[in-house]
Design a protein around this motif. Structure first.
Motif, PDB file in Angstrom:
ATOM      1  N   PRO A 101       0.803  -1.228   0.000  1.00 17.91           N
ATOM      2  CA  PRO A 101       0.000   0.000   0.000  1.00 17.91           C
ATOM      3  C   PRO A 101       0.837   1.281   0.000  1.00 17.91           C
ATOM      4  O   PRO A 101       0.469   2.264  -0.633  1.00 17.91           O
ATOM      5  N   ARG A 102       1.981   1.275   0.674  1.00 17.99           N
ATOM      6  CA  ARG A 102       2.792   2.499   0.751  1.00 17.99           C
ATOM      7  C   ARG A 102       3.421   2.865  -0.576  1.00 17.99           C
ATOM      8  O   ARG A 102       3.841   4.010  -0.771  1.00 17.99           O
ATOM      9  N   HIS A 103       3.487   1.912  -1.516  1.00 23.10           N
ATOM     10  CA  HIS A 103       4.070   2.197  -2.826  1.00 23.10           C
ATOM     11  C   HIS A 103       3.015   2.329  -3.923  1.00 23.10           C
ATOM     12  O   HIS A 103       3.338   2.713  -5.048  1.00 23.10           O
ATOM     13  N   PHE A 104       1.756   2.002  -3.598  1.00 19.05           N
ATOM     14  CA  PHE A 104       0.761   1.890  -4.661  1.00 19.05           C
ATOM     15  C   PHE A 104       0.477   3.222  -5.352  1.00 19.05           C
ATOM     16  O   PHE A 104       0.361   3.271  -6.580  1.00 19.05           O
ATOM     17  N   SER A 105       0.342   4.291  -4.606  1.00 21.86           N
ATOM     18  CA  SER A 105      -0.006   5.581  -5.198  1.00 21.86           C
ATOM     19  C   SER A 105       1.027   6.018  -6.237  1.00 21.86           C
ATOM     20  O   SER A 105       0.669   6.453  -7.344  1.00 21.86           O
ATOM     21  N   GLN A 106       2.304   5.868  -5.902  1.00 21.37           N
ATOM     22  CA  GLN A 106       3.361   6.240  -6.843  1.00 21.37           C
ATOM     23  C   GLN A 106       3.357   5.323  -8.061  1.00 21.37           C
ATOM     24  O   GLN A 106       3.562   5.780  -9.193  1.00 21.37           O
ATOM     25  N   LEU A 107       3.134   4.032  -7.835  1.00 16.15           N
ATOM     26  CA  LEU A 107       3.085   3.085  -8.949  1.00 16.15           C
ATOM     27  C   LEU A 107       1.942   3.438  -9.898  1.00 16.15           C
ATOM     28  O   LEU A 107       2.126   3.478 -11.128  1.00 16.15           O
ATOM     29  N   TRP A 108       0.771   3.710  -9.348  1.00 16.02           N
ATOM     30  CA  TRP A 108      -0.378   4.015 -10.199  1.00 16.02           C
ATOM     31  C   TRP A 108      -0.149   5.319 -10.973  1.00 16.02           C
ATOM     32  O   TRP A 108      -0.525   5.421 -12.146  1.00 16.02           O
ATOM     33  N   THR A 109       0.475   6.296 -10.346  1.00 16.60           N
ATOM     34  CA  THR A 109       0.791   7.552 -11.038  1.00 16.60           C
ATOM     35  C   THR A 109       1.708   7.286 -12.223  1.00 16.60           C
ATOM     36  O   THR A 109       1.517   7.862 -13.310  1.00 16.60           O
ATOM     37  N   ARG A 110       2.688   6.404 -12.058  1.00 15.98           N
ATOM     38  CA  ARG A 110       3.601   6.067 -13.155  1.00 15.98           C
ATOM     39  C   ARG A 110       2.857   5.336 -14.270  1.00 15.98           C
ATOM     40  O   ARG A 110       3.130   5.550 -15.457  1.00 15.98           O
ATOM     41  N   ILE A 111       1.926   4.453 -13.900  1.00 16.09           N
ATOM     42  CA  ILE A 111       1.148   3.726 -14.903  1.00 16.09           C
ATOM     43  C   ILE A 111       0.315   4.689 -15.738  1.00 16.09           C
ATOM     44  O   ILE A 111       0.332   4.643 -16.973  1.00 16.09           O
ATOM     45  N   VAL A 112      -0.407   5.584 -15.066  1.00 13.93           N
ATOM     46  CA  VAL A 112      -1.263   6.538 -15.770  1.00 13.93           C
ATOM     47  C   VAL A 112      -0.427   7.448 -16.672  1.00 13.93           C
ATOM     48  O   VAL A 112      -0.794   7.726 -17.816  1.00 13.93           O
ATOM     49  N   SER A 113       0.717   7.898 -16.161  1.00 12.57           N
ATOM     50  CA  SER A 113       1.577   8.790 -16.949  1.00 12.57           C
ATOM     51  C   SER A 113       2.145   8.084 -18.170  1.00 12.57           C
ATOM     52  O   SER A 113       2.371   8.721 -19.209  1.00 12.57           O
ATOM     53  N   ALA A 114       2.385   6.788 -18.058  1.00  9.04           N
ATOM     54  CA  ALA A 114       3.018   6.043 -19.153  1.00  9.04           C
ATOM     55  C   ALA A 114       2.068   5.777 -20.316  1.00  9.04           C
ATOM     56  O   ALA A 114       2.499   5.676 -21.464  1.00  9.04           O
ATOM     57  N   ILE A 115       0.775   5.659 -20.038  1.00  7.13           N
ATOM     58  CA  ILE A 115      -0.184   5.308 -21.081  1.00  7.13           C
ATOM     59  C   ILE A 115      -0.504   6.533 -21.930  1.00  7.13           C
ATOM     60  O   ILE A 115      -0.908   7.576 -21.421  1.00  7.13           O
ATOM     61  N   ARG A 116      -0.338   6.398 -23.223  1.00  4.56           N
ATOM     62  CA  ARG A 116      -0.669   7.496 -24.134  1.00  4.56           C
ATOM     63  C   ARG A 116      -2.180   7.693 -24.198  1.00  4.56           C
ATOM     64  O   ARG A 116      -2.945   6.747 -23.978  1.00  4.56           O
ATOM     65  N   PRO A 117      -2.643   8.910 -24.520  1.00  2.73           N
ATOM     66  CA  PRO A 117      -4.083   9.108 -24.766  1.00  2.73           C
ATOM     67  C   PRO A 117      -4.567   8.140 -25.843  1.00  2.73           C
ATOM     68  O   PRO A 117      -3.922   7.985 -26.886  1.00  2.73           O
ATOM     69  N   GLY A 118      -5.656   7.455 -25.571  1.00  2.22           N
ATOM     70  CA  GLY A 118      -6.155   6.429 -26.481  1.00  2.22           C
ATOM     71  C   GLY A 118      -5.625   5.050 -26.140  1.00  2.22           C
ATOM     72  O   GLY A 118      -6.123   4.045 -26.652  1.00  2.22           O
TER      73      GLY A 118
END
Length: 206
Positions: free
Chosen positions: A122-139
């Motif tokens: 849980p302590r790492h999840f927020s940062q991981l999810w932010t990286r996932i969202v940032s990595a995915i291109r629009p579409g």
């Protein structure tokens, strides 16, 4: 057993179909691999329907149901990789092994997190999810599972679980194309039966 069958079994089936397609039908290796990846995964709906009223010994039913749901994401990842190889002369696939908190996610059109995210602390999840969202291109798309707050494993301190509202907040900025909620108890004859609470998600980034 579920991981072994769902991932390694899908890889092995893909390889077998590719060898047959290349050897017998003369397909180029790249297109034979695409065919293998497309045909290897089983359909979870079919497996669930067949096993719905069946009583199998031990954990057999749970393993088969889990494998049928687990091999789809593995098959999708393989298929996308082989399609890329078949359509790009200098395409390649790179495997990287690392922890959630240290994983670098390159810019991409698909993040396939098959049953993986709940095992991020849980302590790492927020940062991981932010990286996932940032990595995915629009579409581009995210595909994966979140463990629900009513799952038996929610009491384990190093597992990350979410309510439905939590999941929807995470998917802000995405169009949810599929969300299937799975909640069920394993059969009592299973050695350590658990209550499953899962959110299966496919979402397209705006």
């Amino acid at each position: 057993p579920i991981v072994a069958l769902g991932v390694l079994g899908t890889f092995a089936t893909t390889a077998l179909i590719a060898v047959v397609a290349h050897t017998i039908f003369g397909l180029d290796w790249r297109f034979a691999a695409v065919l293998g990846a497309a045909l290897a995964p089983t359909d979870p709906a079919v497996v669930f329907a067949v096993l719905a009223n069946q009583k199998l010994i031990g954990r057999t039913s749970a393993i088969l149901e889990g494998e049928s749901g687990f091999n789809d994401p593995a098959g999708i990842a393989l298929l996308l990789g082989f399609v890329h190889l078949a359509t790009h002369r200098h395409g390649s696939i790179t495997t990287v092994l690392g922890s959630f908190e240290d994983t670098d996610i390159p810019t991409c059109d698909l993040v396939n997190a098959s049953y993986a995210l709940p095992f991020c602390e849980p302590r790492h999840f927020s940062q991981l999810w932010t990286r996932i969202v940032s990595a995915i291109r629009p579409g581009g798309r995210f595909a994966g599972q979140f463990f629900g707050d009513r799952d038996s494993w929610a009491s384990i301190p190093d597992r990350t679980h979410h309510s439905r509202d939590d999941v929807m907040k995470l998917l802000n900025g995405f169009d949810v194309e599929m969300m299937r909620v799975e909640e069920r108890d394993e059969a009592p004859e299973v050695r350590n039966p658990k209550h499953w609470h899962l959110f299966h998600v496919v979402a397209k980034k705006r």
